[in-house]
Scaffold this active site. Structure first.
Site, short mmCIF file in Angstrom:
data_model
loop_
_atom_site.label_atom_id
_atom_site.label_comp_id
_atom_site.label_asym_id
_atom_site.label_seq_id
_atom_site.Cartn_x
_atom_site.Cartn_y
_atom_site.Cartn_z
N GLY A 73 0.59 -1.24 -0.03
CA GLY A 73 0.00 -0.08 0.03
C GLY A 73 0.91 1.09 -0.01
N GLY A 122 0.29 -5.27 0.78
CA GLY A 122 -1.09 -5.23 0.10
C GLY A 122 -1.05 -5.94 -1.13
N GLU A 145 5.70 -5.65 7.17
CA GLU A 145 5.22 -4.67 8.14
C GLU A 145 5.89 -4.31 9.15
OE1 GLU A 145 2.22 -6.31 5.06
OE2 GLU A 145 3.57 -7.11 6.37
N ASP A 153 -1.13 -7.36 7.66
CA ASP A 153 -2.39 -7.30 7.70
C ASP A 153 -3.26 -7.61 6.30
OD1 ASP A 153 -1.44 -4.93 6.29
OD2 ASP A 153 -3.09 -3.76 6.49
#
Length: 363
Positions: A73, A122, A145, A153
């Site tokens: 992301g 992502g 992350e 996530d």
């Protein structure tokens, strides 16, 4: 159907019909096709349009060029927005990104993703929901992350926690990179296809989606030996605990070169993010449905992207690129159970994540 290009909402996502396939092509090569909010919305809109379109029988997801499928992301934009005192960019992005992840996970038509190149963060979130996940000799897969003060996530809790042994804990904490052979060995992908065969495979599947599995099986080759396979006994033994300090102690006591290298990696990770990641891998298998996983992860991320570690991690890794993050708290011992517990508290109903309504036709 004819191959007619149809731009929807965002110049960095090409969505078009190709015979019997809906095609989603990421086109942001300078950023390794990292997802921003416009791209998330364009993908969501295309999938909603195709969901009840009888002419679209399968969905193919790939990228337009460059060395990455999707590097994650657009966290730099989110971090800058927080620094400016707003924070709305992160809220909007994660809320809608998770809606896209859930839509893909529950989508009624099979998805085929071509994980050729960098697949991180992502990118994992839009790859793992697909029924057919193709890797190549150029695949580099990771959930990095903890290097920026976040946790794996976009459904990472569900995907990682179902891996064999303690691979999930190792991958979540260290951000270790896997190649295509490693992904096949762990079950993160199911077909290894040489990159020079991908265009032909896509054309065949678009023309005959009912033969997708046999087409992929025919194009797939035996991957080279997976490095991760030889590491699994050490991973299972040294990452056996759900306590971060106990994992660190086991690695220190082991004394092998491999353990020393892993310790050096962990020393650069956010202690808070590491402890939250371990807790998530305990909690994720308890989430009955994927919607529950997404609701839990959104509660965590809505707090973490506003934390000092996220801003500091993005600064050190992606903005200034100094590689010297100053975490707060700085050590694992300073991260208490109560601090970790706070990330997992449900959000107030007005702030909680919700999936797209079942009747939605547009994003």
């Amino acid at each position: 159907m004819d191959s007619i290009l149809n731009f929807i909402a965002d110049p960095h996502v090409l969505t078009f019909a190709d015979h019997c396939a809906g095609r989603i092509r990421l086109d942001r090569p300078k950023a390794l096709h990292s997802l921003d909010l416009g791209m998330v919305r364009a993908m969501t809109e295309a999938l909603l349009d195709w969901r009840h379109d009888d002419d679209v029988r399968i969905v193919l997801i790939d990228h337009a060029g460059g060395r990455g499928f999707c590097a994650g992301g657009d966290v730099v934009t989110i971090a800058k927005d927080v620094a400016d005192g707003a924070g709305t960019a992160g809220r909007d992005f994660f809320f809608e990104e998770y809606r896209l992840n859930h839509l893909m996970y529950t989508y009624p038509k099979p998805g085929v993703v071509f994980m050729d190149g960098v697949v991180m963060g992502g990118g994992v979130g839009i790859a793992c929901p697909c029924r057919y996940r193709i890797v190549t000799e150029r695949t580099v897969f990771a959930m990095p992350e903890t290097t920026i003060g976040l946790f794996p996530d976009v459904g990472g809790g569900r995907y990682l926690s179902r891996l064999r042994g303690r691979a999930a804990q190792y991958l979540a904490l260290t951000s270790a990179r896997l190649d295509g052979a490693d992904c096949i060995a762990l079950g993160l992908a199911n077909f290894y296809v040489p990159s020079d065969q991908l265009d032909a495979v896509k054309a065949e599947i678009a023309a005959s989606p009912e033969k997708a599995e046999s087409i992929l099986a025919g194009a797939a080759v035996t991957p080279p030996p997976a490095t991760i396979t030889d590491q699994l006994p050490q991973i299972d033994r040294l990452f056996a605990s759900d306590d971060f300090e106990e994992i660190m102690a086991a690695l220190q006591a082991d004394g092998s070169d491999w353990a020393s290298n892993v310790l050096a990696m962990l020393a650069k990770r956010s202690p808070t993010a590491c402890k939250v990641s371990l807790r998530m891998l305990v909690e994720s298998p308890r989430q009955l449905h994927f919607v529950d996983e997404m609701r839990m992860e959104y509660a965590i991320v809505s707090r973490m992207y506003r934390s000092p570690d996220f801003a500091e991690g993005v600064r050190a890794l992606l903005i200034e690129k100094t590689g010297d993050p100053r975490w707060s708290p700085a050590t694992a011992a300073e991260v208490t159970d109560a601090m970790v517990d706070a990330y997992f508290q449900p959000l107030p109903p007005a702030e909680a994540w919700t999936p797209l309504p079942p009747t939605s036709r547009k994003g």
